[in-house]
Design an enzyme around this catalytic site. Structure first.
Site, PDB file in Angstrom:
ATOM      1  N   ASN A 172       3.194 -14.262 -35.906  1.00  0.00           N
ATOM      2  CA  ASN A 172       4.440 -14.785 -35.688  1.00  0.00           C
ATOM      3  C   ASN A 172       4.308 -16.095 -34.360  1.00  0.00           C
ATOM      4  O   ASN A 172       3.423 -16.229 -34.106  1.00  0.00           O
ATOM      5  CB  ASN A 172       5.836 -13.888 -35.489  1.00  0.00           C
ATOM      6  CG  ASN A 172       5.254 -13.059 -34.244  1.00  0.00           C
ATOM      7  OD1 ASN A 172       5.136 -13.678 -33.194  1.00  0.00           O
ATOM      8  ND2 ASN A 172       5.198 -11.765 -34.500  1.00  0.00           N
ATOM      9  N   ASP A 191       6.337  -6.283 -38.254  1.00  0.00           N
ATOM     10  CA  ASP A 191       6.979  -4.963 -38.813  1.00  0.00           C
ATOM     11  C   ASP A 191       5.893  -4.517 -40.157  1.00  0.00           C
ATOM     12  O   ASP A 191       5.935  -3.216 -40.136  1.00  0.00           O
ATOM     13  CB  ASP A 191       8.387  -5.440 -39.637  1.00  0.00           C
ATOM     14  CG  ASP A 191       9.218  -5.533 -38.585  1.00  0.00           C
ATOM     15  OD1 ASP A 191       9.249  -4.868 -37.535  1.00  0.00           O
ATOM     16  OD2 ASP A 191      10.444  -6.689 -38.462  1.00  0.00           O
ATOM     17  N   LYS A 205     -14.655 -11.727 -45.677  1.00  0.00           N
ATOM     18  CA  LYS A 205     -13.974 -12.752 -45.873  1.00  0.00           C
ATOM     19  C   LYS A 205     -13.524 -12.961 -47.491  1.00  0.00           C
ATOM     20  O   LYS A 205     -14.327 -12.836 -48.383  1.00  0.00           O
ATOM     21  CB  LYS A 205     -14.546 -14.140 -45.659  1.00  0.00           C
ATOM     22  CG  LYS A 205     -13.604 -15.312 -45.925  1.00  0.00           C
ATOM     23  CD  LYS A 205     -14.092 -16.742 -45.269  1.00  0.00           C
ATOM     24  CE  LYS A 205     -13.164 -17.774 -45.978  1.00  0.00           C
ATOM     25  NZ  LYS A 205     -13.905 -19.027 -45.937  1.00  0.00           N
ATOM     26  N   PRO A 239       4.209   0.967 -37.149  1.00  0.00           N
ATOM     27  CA  PRO A 239       5.061   1.756 -36.334  1.00  0.00           C
ATOM     28  C   PRO A 239       5.956   1.070 -35.577  1.00  0.00           C
ATOM     29  O   PRO A 239       5.532  -0.228 -35.255  1.00  0.00           O
ATOM     30  CB  PRO A 239       3.936   2.450 -35.519  1.00  0.00           C
ATOM     31  CG  PRO A 239       3.091   1.537 -35.468  1.00  0.00           C
ATOM     32  CD  PRO A 239       2.802   1.025 -36.772  1.00  0.00           C
ATOM     33  N   ASP A 240       7.244   1.627 -35.191  1.00  0.00           N
ATOM     34  CA  ASP A 240       8.195   0.615 -34.390  1.00  0.00           C
ATOM     35  C   ASP A 240       7.734   1.304 -32.995  1.00  0.00           C
ATOM     36  O   ASP A 240       8.075   2.380 -32.591  1.00  0.00           O
ATOM     37  CB  ASP A 240       9.420   1.275 -34.759  1.00  0.00           C
ATOM     38  CG  ASP A 240      10.448   0.237 -34.135  1.00  0.00           C
ATOM     39  OD1 ASP A 240      10.202   0.309 -32.685  1.00  0.00           O
ATOM     40  OD2 ASP A 240      11.479  -0.395 -34.468  1.00  0.00           O
ATOM     41  N   PHE A 289      14.647  -6.044 -27.450  1.00  0.00           N
ATOM     42  CA  PHE A 289      15.033  -7.410 -27.668  1.00  0.00           C
ATOM     43  C   PHE A 289      15.648  -7.121 -28.875  1.00  0.00           C
ATOM     44  O   PHE A 289      15.123  -6.432 -30.005  1.00  0.00           O
ATOM     45  CB  PHE A 289      13.995  -8.431 -27.631  1.00  0.00           C
ATOM     46  CG  PHE A 289      13.816  -9.115 -26.244  1.00  0.00           C
ATOM     47  CD1 PHE A 289      13.283  -8.367 -25.217  1.00  0.00           C
ATOM     48  CD2 PHE A 289      14.309 -10.193 -25.914  1.00  0.00           C
ATOM     49  CE1 PHE A 289      13.151  -8.800 -23.847  1.00  0.00           C
ATOM     50  CE2 PHE A 289      14.203 -10.745 -24.937  1.00  0.00           C
ATOM     51  CZ  PHE A 289      13.513 -10.018 -23.614  1.00  0.00           C
TER      52      PHE A 289
HETATM   53  O1  PMT Z   1       7.223 -15.149 -26.740  1.00  0.00           O
HETATM   54  P1  PMT Z   1       8.137 -15.974 -26.640  1.00  0.00           P
HETATM   55  O2  PMT Z   1       7.760 -17.193 -27.568  1.00  0.00           O
HETATM   56  O3  PMT Z   1       8.602 -16.342 -25.133  1.00  0.00           O
HETATM   57  O4  PMT Z   1       9.538 -15.589 -27.617  1.00  0.00           O
HETATM   58  C1  PMT Z   1      10.430 -14.721 -26.654  1.00  0.00           C
HETATM   59  C2  PMT Z   1      10.729 -13.724 -28.093  1.00  0.00           C
HETATM   60  C3  PMT Z   1      11.619 -14.590 -29.058  1.00  0.00           C
HETATM   61  C4  PMT Z   1       9.411 -13.139 -28.995  1.00  0.00           C
HETATM   62  C5  PMT Z   1      11.744 -12.653 -27.493  1.00  0.00           C
HETATM   63  O5  PMT Z   1      12.621 -13.257 -26.593  1.00  0.00           O
HETATM   64  C6  PMT Z   1      12.133 -11.538 -28.434  1.00  0.00           C
HETATM   65  O6  PMT Z   1      13.197 -11.904 -29.001  1.00  0.00           O
HETATM   66  N1  PMT Z   1      11.361 -10.241 -28.604  1.00  0.00           N
HETATM   67  C7  PMT Z   1      11.501  -9.535 -29.657  1.00  0.00           C
HETATM   68  C8  PMT Z   1      10.961  -9.960 -31.059  1.00  0.00           C
HETATM   69  C9  PMT Z   1      11.201  -9.131 -32.003  1.00  0.00           C
HETATM   70  O7  PMT Z   1      10.322  -8.703 -32.667  1.00  0.00           O
HETATM   71  O8  PMT Z   1      12.474  -8.726 -32.214  1.00  0.00           O
HETATM   72  P2  PMT Z   1      12.954  -7.537 -33.465  1.00  0.00           P
HETATM   73  O9  PMT Z   1      14.562  -7.909 -33.406  1.00  0.00           O
HETATM   74  O10 PMT Z   1      12.157  -7.812 -34.633  1.00  0.00           O
HETATM   75  O11 PMT Z   1      12.722  -6.306 -32.876  1.00  0.00           O
HETATM   76  C10 PMT Z   1      13.505  -5.428 -32.161  1.00  0.00           C
HETATM   77  C11 PMT Z   1      12.754  -4.732 -30.912  1.00  0.00           C
HETATM   78  O12 PMT Z   1      12.026  -3.701 -31.463  1.00  0.00           O
HETATM   79  C12 PMT Z   1      12.090  -5.630 -30.019  1.00  0.00           C
HETATM   80  O13 PMT Z   1      12.183  -5.166 -28.939  1.00  0.00           O
HETATM   81  C13 PMT Z   1      10.617  -5.496 -30.457  1.00  0.00           C
HETATM   82  O14 PMT Z   1       9.660  -5.629 -29.645  1.00  0.00           O
HETATM   83  C14 PMT Z   1      10.756  -4.060 -31.118  1.00  0.00           C
HETATM   84  N2  PMT Z   1       9.628  -3.769 -32.044  1.00  0.00           N
HETATM   85  C15 PMT Z   1       9.849  -4.196 -33.350  1.00  0.00           C
HETATM   86  C16 PMT Z   1       9.196  -3.974 -34.426  1.00  0.00           C
HETATM   87  C17 PMT Z   1       8.039  -3.088 -34.126  1.00  0.00           C
HETATM   88  N3  PMT Z   1       7.151  -2.596 -35.195  1.00  0.00           N
HETATM   89  N4  PMT Z   1       8.074  -2.304 -32.981  1.00  0.00           N
HETATM   90  C18 PMT Z   1       8.543  -2.695 -31.934  1.00  0.00           C
HETATM   91  O15 PMT Z   1       8.617  -2.367 -30.754  1.00  0.00           O
END
Ligand code: PMT
Length: 399
Positions: free
Chosen positions: A210, A279, A289, A307-308, A325
């Site tokens: 991403n 995810d 390849k 995994p989360d 976040f």
């Molecule tokens: O890196 P930059 O370019 O500065 O951009 C910053 C950002 C937009 C990446 C940052 O501000 C941000 O939003 N980070 C979280 C991105 C994200 O994956 O969000 P989510 O809503 O999909 O996930 C929710 C939370 O679960 C997040 O804390 C994420 O780290 C966590 N997560 C998600 C999926 C996963 N498999 N494992 C996780 O730990």
């Protein structure tokens, strides 16, 4: 000097003989890793040329308030917002008087009024001018308003007098400025912070990922170091330089990020998940390849859920203060609240990633802090400035 790493510093030079030392000041700030923009008053240009400061800072020098060319680039309000700190060095008696009155009839005065960043003044003047009641009253007014004075030093002056009024040496100014970014809010605490994207391999040359640049997470890590914390940054692949004074583990995939986080969190106090973790990952990683087949044949990739990381850590270490976040393109607060409950964390920092000027790969961000007690909306700020506010709020979660 790592506290100045990547900090946006405006060096404002006013017209005094000590202006010649400002060249060395700018050089030292650049060496410390700061990004420097120089502002010069008309008087300053009588003592040192803008060309010298341009060469040392690597940026054109800002000299005029009403300069259409400058306003088309970084205008005075953007410059005021860009700054993490303004250092006026040398700061003459006249500039102190104008700042005390809040005058905005030149670029320096306007910036000092328009900024929310800390302002530091390095007074430099004749000892009698410094001792004068008017200057002392101005110094009191300015410090009461929150501006910080660095110096002046005592000693021999260019005019032959001896006494207080000499500008501090550039190295002392750099140390004083660095001190501005220090706090002891997280002294003795260990923070684990994830940052950047993950890469999920498809074959030896391709991956799913991403747009995360890591800027947000790295800024949080830097702010945590400044607040006195012991920091372990777990970073996906980014182009950013590793900040100093912390431990950094580089990972690629979500699975690697989880393993590194589990290990680092064993003795941690706070976990902040700012990484954009994929995810899903391909169910199978091809060993060789993958080859194109017939020209019009499509390809189906089967994905399995990753995994989360955040939810797993929150469950495995219930005593840890966990902050996540939420990167959303719609129903921002609704989704953020759902994540707060589903992942069982103390705070979700919600950002709207449909706005390309904030969120992924931008220098600014604007967030809402969602906790069980309600929602706080922070103003749009540079990620460096925002990170400091986040660290401030997160440190309060533990109290
Ligand atoms: O890196 P930059 O370019 O500065 O951009 C910053 C950002 C937009 C990446 C940052 O501000 C941000 O939003 N980070 C979280 C991105 C994200 O994956 O969000 P989510 O809503 O999909 O996930 C929710 C939370 O679960 C997040 O804390 C994420 O780290 C966590 N997560 C998600 C999926 C996963 N498999 N494992 C996780 O730990």
């Amino acid at each position: 000097m790592s506290r100045l790493y990547n900090k946006h510093i405006i060096v404002a030079i006013s017209g005094g003989i000590a202006a010649y030392k400002s060249a060395e000041l700018v050089r030292l700030l650049k060496t410390a890793g700061a990004q420097v923009e120089v502002v010069m008053t008309r008087g300053a240009t009588e003592f040192i040329t803008p060309l010298t400061l341009q060469a040392l800072s690597g940026n054109p020098v800002h000299q005029h308030l009403l300069d259409p060319e400058a306003e088309a680039g970084m205008g005075h309000i953007q410059l005021a917002r860009w700054a993490d700190a303004i250092l006026v060095a040398p700061c003459t008696a006249q500039v102190m008087a104008r700042l005390a009155q809040g005058q905005a009839d030149d670029l320096l005065g306007t910036l000092c009024l328009a900024t929310t960043a800390p302002i530091l003044l390095a007074p430099a003047m004749n000892q009698a001018m410094w001792a004068d009641q008017a200057t002392q009253t101005n110094a009191n007014t300015l410090t009461t308003r929150g501006l910080k004075l660095l110096g002046p030093a005592d000693g021999e002056q260019a005019c032959g007098d001896v006494g207080p009024g000499r500008m501090l040496e550039p190295s002392e100014l750099v140390a004083g400025l660095a001190q501005t970014f220090a706090s002891h809010r997280l002294q003795g605490r260990k923070l684990v912070i994830t940052a950047g994207p993950t890469r999920e391999a498809i074959d030896p040359v391709r991956y799913l990922s991403n747009h995360s640049s890591g800027k947000m997470g790295y800024a949080i890590a830097q702010a945590a170091v400044e607040a006195g914390a012991k920091v372990h940054l777990i970073s996906g692949p980014t182009k950013l330089a590793t900040p100093q004074d912390l431990t950094c583990t580089q990972v690629n995939s979500a699975t690697e990020m989880l393993a590194a986080s589990q290990q680092a969190c064993a003795d941690a106090d706070i976990f902040i998940a700012s990484a954009a973790v994929a995810d899903y990952r391909p169910a199978q990683v091809a060993e060789e390849k993958m080859k194109k087949t017939a020209a019009d044949a499509g390809m189906t990739l089967q994905l399995v859920q990753n995994p989360d990381v955040l939810a797993t850590i929150a469950q495995q270490y219930p005593a840890l203060t966990c902050v996540g976040f939420a990167a959303e393109t719609e129903k921002l607060l609704e989704h953020a609240q759902a994540k707060l409950h589903r992942k069982q964390v103390a705070m979700i920092i919600a950002n709207d990633v449909s706005d390309t000027s904030i969120g992924f790969n931008s220098d600014d961000n604007q967030v809402h802090l969602v906790t069980a007690h309600g929602t706080e909306t922070l103003p749009r700020l540079s990620k460096t400035q925002l990170a400091r506010q986040l660290i401030d709020r997160i440190s309060q979660l533990e109290q």
